[in-house]
Design an enzyme around this catalytic site. Structure first.
Site, short mmCIF file in Angstrom:
data_model
loop_
_atom_site.label_atom_id
_atom_site.label_comp_id
_atom_site.label_asym_id
_atom_site.label_seq_id
_atom_site.Cartn_x
_atom_site.Cartn_y
_atom_site.Cartn_z
N HIS A 136 21.70 -6.37 80.69
CA HIS A 136 19.81 -6.25 81.43
C HIS A 136 19.14 -5.57 80.69
O HIS A 136 18.04 -5.28 80.66
CB HIS A 136 19.63 -5.86 83.07
CG HIS A 136 20.27 -7.38 83.87
ND1 HIS A 136 19.42 -8.04 84.25
CD2 HIS A 136 21.34 -6.86 84.78
CE1 HIS A 136 19.90 -8.91 85.48
NE2 HIS A 136 21.31 -8.13 85.39
N CYS A 190 24.69 -12.34 90.18
CA CYS A 190 23.08 -11.01 89.41
C CYS A 190 22.56 -11.91 91.33
O CYS A 190 22.40 -12.49 91.75
CB CYS A 190 22.23 -11.93 88.64
SG CYS A 190 21.19 -10.64 87.70
N GLN A 196 15.43 -4.05 86.99
CA GLN A 196 15.97 -4.96 88.13
C GLN A 196 14.63 -4.43 88.86
O GLN A 196 14.74 -5.74 90.21
CB GLN A 196 17.15 -5.54 88.97
CG GLN A 196 18.06 -6.28 87.20
CD GLN A 196 18.78 -6.08 88.35
OE1 GLN A 196 20.89 -5.92 87.77
NE2 GLN A 196 19.83 -7.15 88.66
N GLU A 209 25.16 -5.62 83.02
CA GLU A 209 24.38 -4.45 83.04
C GLU A 209 23.81 -4.06 82.05
O GLU A 209 22.68 -3.84 82.10
CB GLU A 209 24.41 -3.16 84.34
CG GLU A 209 25.37 -3.34 85.69
CD GLU A 209 24.44 -4.24 86.52
OE1 GLU A 209 22.94 -4.33 86.09
OE2 GLU A 209 25.17 -5.20 86.97
#
Ligand code: NI
Length: 169
Positions: free
Chosen positions: A140, A94, A51, A137
């Site tokens: 991700h 998010c 991210q 997470e």
């Protein structure tokens, strides 16, 4: 304190499978600190390295449960080694898809094994919000976003809403 740029839906790095961290170093620890700074600034409860544009298997979480207990973790190379068969539904958002929220079904309890920023093995038995945040997470790190975990119909709706919020159309 260093704030990193949070990548938004559409960025390729969010869709890549992140690489394992070969060795925990000072550079890893600096990234973890910057990720915490960035997460707190954005008022998030979790952040994964992709991210912030780094395709490595690193995540941070700071979660407060309903009973007020607080869980702060920085995990390197986290692996979900066990998931409960019972699932729960809860609304997720998010930092990479601001303004979009939807109910996601996930196992209610997970065991996560990882390395700490000091390179020590850690094992977390998580329930509640922590279990949900850790799964979000870890997703991700595999290029998976929460909008991939809702029905195709809901997903199309969320993407339409997202596009509209970005372009006004
Ligand atoms: Ni997220």
């Amino acid at each position: 304190m260093a704030l990193l740029e949070v990548r938004l839906l559409g960025a390729q790095v969010l869709r890549e499978r992140a690489a394992p961290v070969a060795g925990v170093s000072d550079e890893t620890r600096r990234l973890v600190r910057d990720m915490f700074d960035t997460m707190y600034e954005a008022e998030g409860i979790g952040l994964a390295a992709p991210q912030v544009g780094v395709s490595e298997r690193i995540l941070v979480v700071d979660v407060k449960e309903e009973d007020e207990s607080r869980h702060v973790h920085a995990l390197i190379n986290p692996v979900i080694t066990r998931s409960s068969s019972d699932t729960g539904r809860s609304v997720e958002g998010c930092l990479s898809i601001p303004g979009i929220e939807e109910t996601v079904t996930r196992p209610t309890r997970v065991t996560v094994e990882a390395l700490s920023p000091d390179g020590d093995p850690v094992r977390i038995e998580a329930g509640g919000l922590l279990a949900r945040a850790l799964q979000h997470e870890v997703d991700h790190l595999d290029g998976v976003l929460f909008i991939d975990r809702v029905s195709p119909l809901k997903r199309r709706m969320l993407l339409r809403k997202w596009r509209k919020s970005r372009t006004g159309r």
